[in-house]
Write an enzyme that holds these catalytic residues in place. Structure first.
Site, mmCIF file in Angstrom:
data_model
loop_
_atom_site.group_PDB
_atom_site.id
_atom_site.type_symbol
_atom_site.label_atom_id
_atom_site.label_comp_id
_atom_site.label_asym_id
_atom_site.label_seq_id
_atom_site.Cartn_x
_atom_site.Cartn_y
_atom_site.Cartn_z
ATOM 1 C CB ALA A 110 1.279 -2.376 -4.484
ATOM 2 C CG ASP A 111 -4.899 -0.354 -1.813
ATOM 3 O OD1 ASP A 111 -5.368 0.190 -2.825
ATOM 4 O OD2 ASP A 111 -5.276 -0.092 -0.648
ATOM 5 C CB ILE A 112 -1.649 3.834 -0.556
ATOM 6 C CG1 ILE A 112 -0.564 3.950 -1.643
ATOM 7 C CG2 ILE A 112 -1.366 4.794 0.593
ATOM 8 C CD1 ILE A 112 0.824 3.601 -1.147
#
Length: 294
Positions: A246-248
């Site tokens: 989920a890390d941008i």
């Protein structure tokens, strides 16, 4: 003064590893004339270590008088922090099958993760970094260390010491709000510190648990989400097969690598990540470095 020499698992690039470290943690790490130094907690007191690359080895010095037991503890901490026992050749061999990623990986050959010296430091820095850009998060960490921590003098220079849990536990929310923390984040930092001091939270007991169990236990705490725990597993415990899908930053890096016209979804990242096992942490780390340096 004590001195040790460590031989890391090859390939190991001290230059690449330190370059990234100093760029993103200028406050706790200092780099002068080929020497890297910072303060560490050794049981109940801080000490200063100095590292230098010398003829294929890392030479480490500590000026303080240390017992034999303290020396062994400190040596173990240094080996873990600088990933000296992590052999990356199998990682490079694994990534040769990824034509889009292989050049990015190969150009960073020898770049290793540097872990935070304690899980507490990692937890607090990660909590502070939630939903903030690296620059502002770094400023908040700096302010917390300066406000709540001590300092040591090393070769005429004053070095900050990351505060111990009891030092942060004594603060109140208003203290941190004056440092530009929002109220909720201030509560998280102080409450988690108090939980540790009161024995309600034992971070070290989590070190031997599998990833999903660590995630399950920590996300039950107020202020701790999955991303936070994944960062702790990565930069606190050094787990090599962690994928913060989920890390941008990771998703933006993959968009750039694959020339996509959209940011990939978490599900897409996890699907790609199946091919990177058991080195998903290092793929993530190298992609973060690629995004910040090109």
């Amino acid at each position: 003064m004590v001195e040790w020499h460590f031989s890391p698992k090859e390939p190991y690039s001290f230059e690449a590893t330190i370059r990234r470290l100093v760029r993103f943690d200028k406050m706790l790490y200092r780099y002068r004339n080929g020497l890297l130094y910072r303060t560490l907690w050794l049981k109940d007191r801080p000490v200063t270590i100095c590292l230098e690359w010398e003829a294929g080895q890392i030479r480490v010095q500590a000026e303080e008088s240390l017992s034999e037991q303290e020396c062994e503890i400190l040596k173990g901490t240094i080996r873990r922090m600088f990933s000296l026992d992590v052999e990356l050749q199998p990682f490079y061999d694994c990534m040769k099958k990824e034509p889009d990623l292989a050049p990015i990986i190969e150009s960073r050959r020898g770049l290793h993760l540097v872990l935070d010296p304690t899980l507490y430091e990692c937890l607090i820095k990660t909590i502070i970094s939630q939903q903030l850009n690296l620059s502002f998060a770094g400023k908040l960490v700096h302010r917390l260390v300066k406000f709540a921590g001590d300092s040591l003098v090393f070769q005429g220079e004053e070095l900050p010491v990351f505060p111990a849990p009891d030092q942060v536990a004594r603060l109140n929310v208003e203290d941190l709000q004056k440092l530009s923390f929002n109220r909720r984040k201030a509560e998280y930092v102080i409450d988690l510190s108090r939980d540790i001091v009161e024995g309600k939270l034992d971070l070290d007991s989590l070190k031997q648990l599998p990833n999903e169990e660590v995630i399950e236990r920590l996300v039950a705490l107020r202020g701790v989400g999955r991303w936070t725990v994944e960062c702790i597993l990565l930069f606190g415990m050094g787990r090599t097969n962690l994928l913060p899908a989920a890390d941008i930053g990771l998703r933006n890096a993959l968009k750039k690598v694959y020339g996509l016209n959209h940011q990939p979804t978490e599900a897409e990242v996890r699907q790609w990540g199946e091919r990177w096992s058991p080195w998903r942490s290092y793929v993530t780390f190298y992609l973060w470095d690629y995004l910040s340096n090109g």
